[in-house]
Design a protein around this motif. Structure first.
Motif, PDB file in Angstrom:
ATOM      1  N   SER A 102      10.698  -8.453  -0.472  1.00 25.63           N
ATOM      2  CA  SER A 102      10.440  -7.101  -0.613  1.00 25.63           C
ATOM      3  C   SER A 102      11.386  -6.312   0.001  1.00 25.63           C
ATOM      4  CB  SER A 102       8.854  -6.716  -0.069  1.00 25.63           C
ATOM      5  OG  SER A 102       8.081  -7.741  -0.539  1.00 25.63           O
ATOM      6  N   ARG A 140       7.596   1.990  -2.223  1.00 31.13           N
ATOM      7  CA  ARG A 140       6.437   1.137  -2.707  1.00 31.13           C
ATOM      8  C   ARG A 140       6.942  -0.353  -2.263  1.00 31.13           C
ATOM      9  NH1 ARG A 140       5.754   0.865  -8.789  1.00 31.13           N
ATOM     10  NH2 ARG A 140       8.133   0.996  -8.365  1.00 31.13           N
ATOM     11  N   TYR A 141       8.263  -0.692  -2.215  1.00 28.11           N
ATOM     12  CA  TYR A 141       8.623  -2.025  -1.785  1.00 28.11           C
ATOM     13  C   TYR A 141       8.723  -2.191  -0.365  1.00 28.11           C
ATOM     14  CZ  TYR A 141       9.875  -2.412  -6.591  1.00 28.11           C
ATOM     15  OH  TYR A 141       9.957  -2.429  -7.805  1.00 28.11           O
ATOM     16  N   PHE A 149       5.144  -2.715   0.869  1.00 28.30           N
ATOM     17  CA  PHE A 149       4.542  -3.975   0.679  1.00 28.30           C
ATOM     18  C   PHE A 149       5.424  -4.920   1.612  1.00 28.30           C
ATOM     19  CE2 PHE A 149       4.562  -7.799  -2.496  1.00 28.30           C
ATOM     20  CZ  PHE A 149       3.134  -7.551  -2.981  1.00 28.30           C
ATOM     21  N   LEU A 201      -2.079   0.037  -1.310  1.00 23.58           N
ATOM     22  CA  LEU A 201      -0.890   0.140  -2.352  1.00 23.58           C
ATOM     23  C   LEU A 201      -1.222  -0.361  -3.813  1.00 23.58           C
ATOM     24  CD1 LEU A 201       2.176   0.271  -2.027  1.00 23.58           C
ATOM     25  CD2 LEU A 201       2.458  -2.055  -1.938  1.00 23.58           C
ATOM     26  N   LYS A 244      -3.309   2.466  -5.451  1.00 18.55           N
ATOM     27  CA  LYS A 244      -2.380   3.615  -5.510  1.00 18.55           C
ATOM     28  C   LYS A 244      -2.841   4.818  -4.762  1.00 18.55           C
ATOM     29  CE  LYS A 244       0.018   1.867  -9.607  1.00 18.55           C
ATOM     30  NZ  LYS A 244       0.074   0.633  -9.308  1.00 18.55           N
ATOM     31  N   HIS A 259      -7.313  -6.184  -8.585  1.00 13.64           N
ATOM     32  CA  HIS A 259      -5.960  -5.422  -9.053  1.00 13.64           C
ATOM     33  C   HIS A 259      -5.301  -6.470  -9.568  1.00 13.64           C
ATOM     34  CE1 HIS A 259      -2.268  -3.423  -9.064  1.00 13.64           C
ATOM     35  NE2 HIS A 259      -1.650  -4.399  -8.393  1.00 13.64           N
ATOM     36  N   PHE A 260      -4.944  -7.453  -9.266  1.00 11.98           N
ATOM     37  CA  PHE A 260      -3.997  -8.709  -9.459  1.00 11.98           C
ATOM     38  C   PHE A 260      -4.660  -9.452 -11.011  1.00 11.98           C
ATOM     39  CE2 PHE A 260      -2.345  -8.936  -5.093  1.00 11.98           C
ATOM     40  CZ  PHE A 260      -1.084  -8.135  -5.317  1.00 11.98           C
ATOM     41  N   ASN A 280      -4.044  -6.642 -13.480  1.00  2.00           N
ATOM     42  CA  ASN A 280      -2.441  -6.681 -13.721  1.00  2.00           C
ATOM     43  C   ASN A 280      -2.154  -7.931 -14.574  1.00  2.00           C
ATOM     44  OD1 ASN A 280       0.339  -6.118 -13.115  1.00  2.00           O
ATOM     45  ND2 ASN A 280       0.381  -7.694 -11.938  1.00  2.00           N
TER      46      ASN A 280
END
Lengths: 212, 90
Positions: free
Chosen positions: A35, A46-47, A50, A103, A106, A148-149, A152
């Motif tokens: 990351s 964002r990274y 993370f 994150l 959002k 979320h995942f 995704n």
């Protein structure tokens, strides 16, 4: 003031749990490093966020692993040192889960997240059953993150996204197993095994990324 | 509706187009493959040349762009990054 540390799980499993935690810490560290690399490459915040979340999780896992190892080696350390290790694990894990939650949802505003962290942190640390509170809070946060995942994965339909999704669903299940263990004293090893598989999936996901 | 490309996506598309053509490409082919206006392509080409991701060569009297080692490294990093971003839904 008397300080009591409850050691869970059968004696033969002491040390094995530290090994599992070492592997988890390694997987988390690799994600943190990747990351940061992504942040340096893109300068996208964002990274960085993370990476910070995973760095906290890594440090927490190291704290727990070291504490478990000290118990296994039966070293004569001050109980406060062990408590510090477990407290670091819990505190840092909660921070990382709140950051990951923000994150993945959002969330833009910081104040509600700081409030969420403080409420969860204080609730865990002041609880007379701090383990139960910690695993319950983690389960709630991980359930949202895992959701979320899952979403995704259905959007991306890639094997790597599936591995990440599976990993976080299992991490949420791990918390459920640890809660059940506290209530019934039987699921400690199962919880750790699910934990191990969850981090193995995360590790595989990262390997797939690096193979690209 | 397709999503608007980021600057990084455009750079990737340009470098990928060169790699796809075996490492060298004619400016007109790059224009077509990268889906940019002439003016914008010129801006990007100057930037990529400045960062040594591509270079200009003369091949049998024709000006061509080649992908440098640094450009190939950028492509590899970008692919990893995209896989990572997609996997975590970032």
């Amino acid at each position: 003031m008397a300080i009591a540390i409850t050691v869970r799980g059968p004696e033969w499993f002491f040390g094995v749990d530290s090994l599992f935690e070492g592997f988890a810490a390694l997987a988390l560290l690799l994600i943190t490093l990747f990351s940061f690399k992504a942040y340096r490459f893109t300068k996208d915040k964002r990274y960085r966020t993370f990476a910070i979340a995973f760095a906290f999780m890594t440090l927490g896992m190291v704290g727990r692993g070291v504490s478990d190892l000290l118990v296994y080696l039966d070293m004569q350390v001050h109980p406060l040192a062990l408590i510090a290790g477990y407290a670091a694990y819990m505190g840092l894990t909660i921070v990382s889960l709140v950051v990951l939650f923000a994150l993945t949802m959002k969330a833009r505003q910081r104040a509600p997240l700081v409030a969420l962290f403080l409420i969860t942190f204080v609730a865990v640390m002041l609880s007379s059953s701090y383990r139960l509170s910690f695993h319950t809070v983690s389960l709630i946060l991980l359930a949202f993150i895992a959701y979320h995942f899952v979403k995704n994965y259905y959007q991306k339909k890639s094997l790597t996204a599936l591995l990440v999704c599976g990993s976080f669903v299992l991490l949420a299940l791990t918390q459920a197993a640890f809660i059940a263990d506290i209530l019934r004293h039987k699921l400690y090893i199962i919880g750790h095994l699910i934990h191990l598989v969850a981090f193995a999936l995360l590790f595989l996901a990262l390997l797939r990324v690096l193979r690209k | 509706m397709t999503e608007r490309r980021t600057k990084m996506d455009i750079v990737y598309d340009m470098l990928h187009a060169i790699q796809d053509k075996g490492g060298t490409i004619l400016p007109t082919h790059l224009l077509y493959k990268s889906n940019l206006s002439h003016g914008r392509l010129k801006q990007y080409v100057n930037e990529l040349k400045g960062k040594a991701l591509i270079a200009e060569i003369d091949k049998k009297g024709r000006m061509m762009f080649i992908l440098t080692d640094q450009g190939a490294k950028f492509l590899a990093n970008y692919r990893q990054l995209r896989e990572f971003t997609d996997a975590f839904g970032l």
